[in-house]
Scaffold this active site. Structure first.
Site, PDB file in Angstrom:
ATOM      1  N   LYS A 111     -25.806 -38.726  15.205  1.00 32.64           N
ATOM      2  CA  LYS A 111     -26.355 -38.685  16.560  1.00 32.64           C
ATOM      3  C   LYS A 111     -27.838 -39.055  16.543  1.00 32.64           C
ATOM      4  CE  LYS A 111     -25.911 -36.321  20.857  1.00 32.64           C
ATOM      5  NZ  LYS A 111     -25.290 -35.265  21.616  1.00 32.64           N
ATOM      6  N   LYS A 191     -11.950 -46.908  13.329  1.00 44.18           N
ATOM      7  CA  LYS A 191     -11.329 -45.603  13.146  1.00 44.18           C
ATOM      8  C   LYS A 191     -11.057 -44.939  14.509  1.00 44.18           C
ATOM      9  CE  LYS A 191     -11.946 -41.118  11.136  1.00 44.18           C
ATOM     10  NZ  LYS A 191     -12.663 -39.964  11.549  1.00 44.18           N
ATOM     11  N   LYS A 194     -11.809 -39.793  19.480  1.00 46.72           N
ATOM     12  CA  LYS A 194     -11.962 -39.563  20.920  1.00 46.72           C
ATOM     13  C   LYS A 194     -13.343 -39.992  21.385  1.00 46.72           C
ATOM     14  CE  LYS A 194     -12.815 -34.779  19.870  1.00 46.72           C
ATOM     15  NZ  LYS A 194     -12.049 -34.242  18.771  1.00 46.72           N
TER      16      LYS A 194
HETATM   17  P1  ADP Z   1     -12.408 -37.251  16.603  1.00 42.97           P
HETATM   18  O1  ADP Z   1     -12.919 -38.261  15.613  1.00 42.97           O
HETATM   19  O2  ADP Z   1     -11.454 -37.838  17.556  1.00 42.97           O
HETATM   20  O3  ADP Z   1     -13.541 -36.500  17.272  1.00 42.97           O
HETATM   21  P2  ADP Z   1     -12.114 -34.871  15.099  1.00 42.97           P
HETATM   22  O4  ADP Z   1     -13.386 -35.139  14.396  1.00 42.97           O
HETATM   23  O5  ADP Z   1     -12.052 -33.770  16.101  1.00 42.97           O
HETATM   24  O6  ADP Z   1     -11.582 -36.199  15.763  1.00 42.97           O
HETATM   25  O7  ADP Z   1     -11.019 -34.664  13.991  1.00 42.97           O
HETATM   26  C1  ADP Z   1     -10.057 -33.650  13.974  1.00 42.97           C
HETATM   27  C2  ADP Z   1      -9.219 -33.827  12.725  1.00 42.97           C
HETATM   28  O8  ADP Z   1      -8.458 -35.040  12.808  1.00 42.97           O
HETATM   29  C3  ADP Z   1     -10.059 -33.926  11.452  1.00 42.97           C
HETATM   30  O9  ADP Z   1      -9.449 -33.188  10.427  1.00 42.97           O
HETATM   31  C4  ADP Z   1     -10.068 -35.403  11.165  1.00 42.97           C
HETATM   32  O10 ADP Z   1     -10.170 -35.663   9.799  1.00 42.97           O
HETATM   33  C5  ADP Z   1      -8.740 -35.895  11.719  1.00 42.97           C
HETATM   34  N1  ADP Z   1      -8.894 -37.271  12.235  1.00 42.97           N
HETATM   35  C6  ADP Z   1      -9.541 -37.638  13.364  1.00 42.97           C
HETATM   36  N2  ADP Z   1      -9.490 -38.976  13.554  1.00 42.97           N
HETATM   37  C7  ADP Z   1      -8.798 -39.481  12.510  1.00 42.97           C
HETATM   38  C8  ADP Z   1      -8.388 -40.814  12.134  1.00 42.97           C
HETATM   39  N3  ADP Z   1      -8.676 -41.874  12.877  1.00 42.97           N
HETATM   40  N4  ADP Z   1      -7.686 -40.956  10.985  1.00 42.97           N
HETATM   41  C9  ADP Z   1      -7.361 -39.874  10.237  1.00 42.97           C
HETATM   42  N5  ADP Z   1      -7.716 -38.607  10.533  1.00 42.97           N
HETATM   43  C10 ADP Z   1      -8.419 -38.394  11.653  1.00 42.97           C
END
Ligand code: ADP
Ligand code: TRP
Length: 324
Positions: A111, A191, A194
């Site tokens: 950030k 990747k 959200k």
């Molecule tokens: P985001 O990137 O959407 O904010 P989070 O950081 O809340 O997702 O991730 C929640 C869980 O899902 C974590 O354990 C993360 O490693 C897994 N995760 C999120 N996005 C991916 C992705 N594109 N590929 C694999 N695992 C993911």
């Protein structure tokens, strides 16, 4: 082994990356471990300061968890705020946590690197995460690759606490599991996340899901050009939800020339495979959605189950630190 994991309900609904990177593994692990899975509502407050939205998102994530197969008979499913003691433990751990350790953590660092100003909540986020893990004295933390750093911070803090006050916490290990997808691609090929608005939500209404898949970015190969399946977003997503024979057949169709098979056809196949794969979960979610009382009761029971564990830890923490 006691294990714990959670998701931040910073948006409504679990996406394919969350599921194949994390939640699917949790479901498997609940069969053989003493599993705690929670919804990290306090963490979501680093990005949401709107009561209606926060309430909605946490309910959505609870519905997703249960519909996908987290089983309250096998694991303890609860809301973070039902054990407000995590914030007390986070404060205690804060005093053992050097600034430099948090400055290196990626949520905050990214950030700041983007030139955005971060607040204390985001900066201190890994300490709260450590408290989530340590308060149930969890030894394993099943997370995706990108959360590994936070579990290492937790380990460091547990070690410092134990050195200072005596052996209270086991040193937790990240469980990066076989079969977990390290990087599920989003509709733009980056990747899935959200925060990049490139995610595919598992429980989106059919029409929206289809539209989302149709907007997957591809190269300019036409229907009669041979295409490379490896690394292609449509193919990589298809691979997660279709069986081996269907995956091999799609790969062949990609590679063949002059067959009139284009990315539009592949996207349609992906849509159908997704609907198929998640069909039972979608039906279960619709059922649960129609009975909110059931979900509330599950979360209440989860909170009641985790409570004695938390009280036991906090009694010891307060005693060894001199708070009691
Ligand atoms: P985001 O990137 O959407 O904010 P989070 O950081 O809340 O997702 O991730 C929640 C869980 O899902 C974590 O354990 C993360 O490693 C897994 N995760 C999120 N996005 C991916 C992705 N594109 N590929 C694999 N695992 C993911
Ligand atoms: N930071 C995690 C995420 O964004 C969510 C989380 C909060 C968590 N506390 C945790 C995960 C404790 C595992 C253990 O996905």
């Amino acid at each position: 082994m006691r294990i714990l994991s959670g998701l931040t309900p910073s948006s409504a609904g679990i996406h394919l990356g969350n599921y194949f990177g994390a939640v699917r593994q949790w479901i498997r692990l609940q069969e053989e471990h003493d599993a705690y899975y929670f919804i990290a509502t306090y963490h979501a407050m680093t990005s949401i300061q709107d009561a209606t939205l926060l309430r909605r998102n946490q309910l959505e994530v609870a519905l997703d968890y249960l519909a996908l197969g987290l089983d309250p008979e096998r694991s303890t499913v609860y809301l973070q705020q039902d054990i407000p003691e995590v914030t007390e433990l986070a404060w205690i751990l804060s005093n053992l946590c050097p600034m430099g350790m948090l400055e290196r953590c990626h949520a905050y660092k990214d950030k700041v690197a983007k030139g955005l100003s971060a607040d204390h909540g985001l900066f201190a986020y890994p300490v709260l995460m450590a408290a989530d893990i340590l308060i149930v004295r969890s030894s394993g933390v099943p997370v995706g690759q990108d959360q590994k750093q936070h579990v290492e911070v937790t380990r460091d803090l547990a070690m410092k606490f134990n050195q200072q006050f005596g052996e209270v916490f086991p040193l937790p290990e990240p469980l990066i599991l076989e079969g977990a997808a390290a990087k599920v691609p989003g509709i733009d090929g980056e990747k899935m996340s959200k925060s990049y608005d490139n995610d595919v939500k598992i429980f989106d209404p059919e029409k929206r899901l289809r539209k989302r898949l149709m907007s997957i970015v591809t190269d300019t190969c036409g229907v009669d050009d041979p295409k490379e399946p490896e690394g292609n977003t449509i193919f990589e997503l298809f691979r997660l939800v279709a069986d081996d024979a269907a995956v091999a057949a799609m790969a062949d169709r990609f590679r063949a020339a002059n067959t009139g098979y284009g990315y539009g056809h592949a996207k349609q196949e992906l849509f159908e495979a997704l609907m198929d794969h998640f069909g039972p979960a979608r039906r279960e979610r619709a059922r649960l959605e129609a009975s909110p009382g059931e979900v509330e009761e599950i979360l209440r029971a989860g909170a009641a189950k985790v409570r004695p564990v938390v009280e036991d830890t906090m009694a010891e923490v307060r005693r060894v630190t001199g708070l009691r």
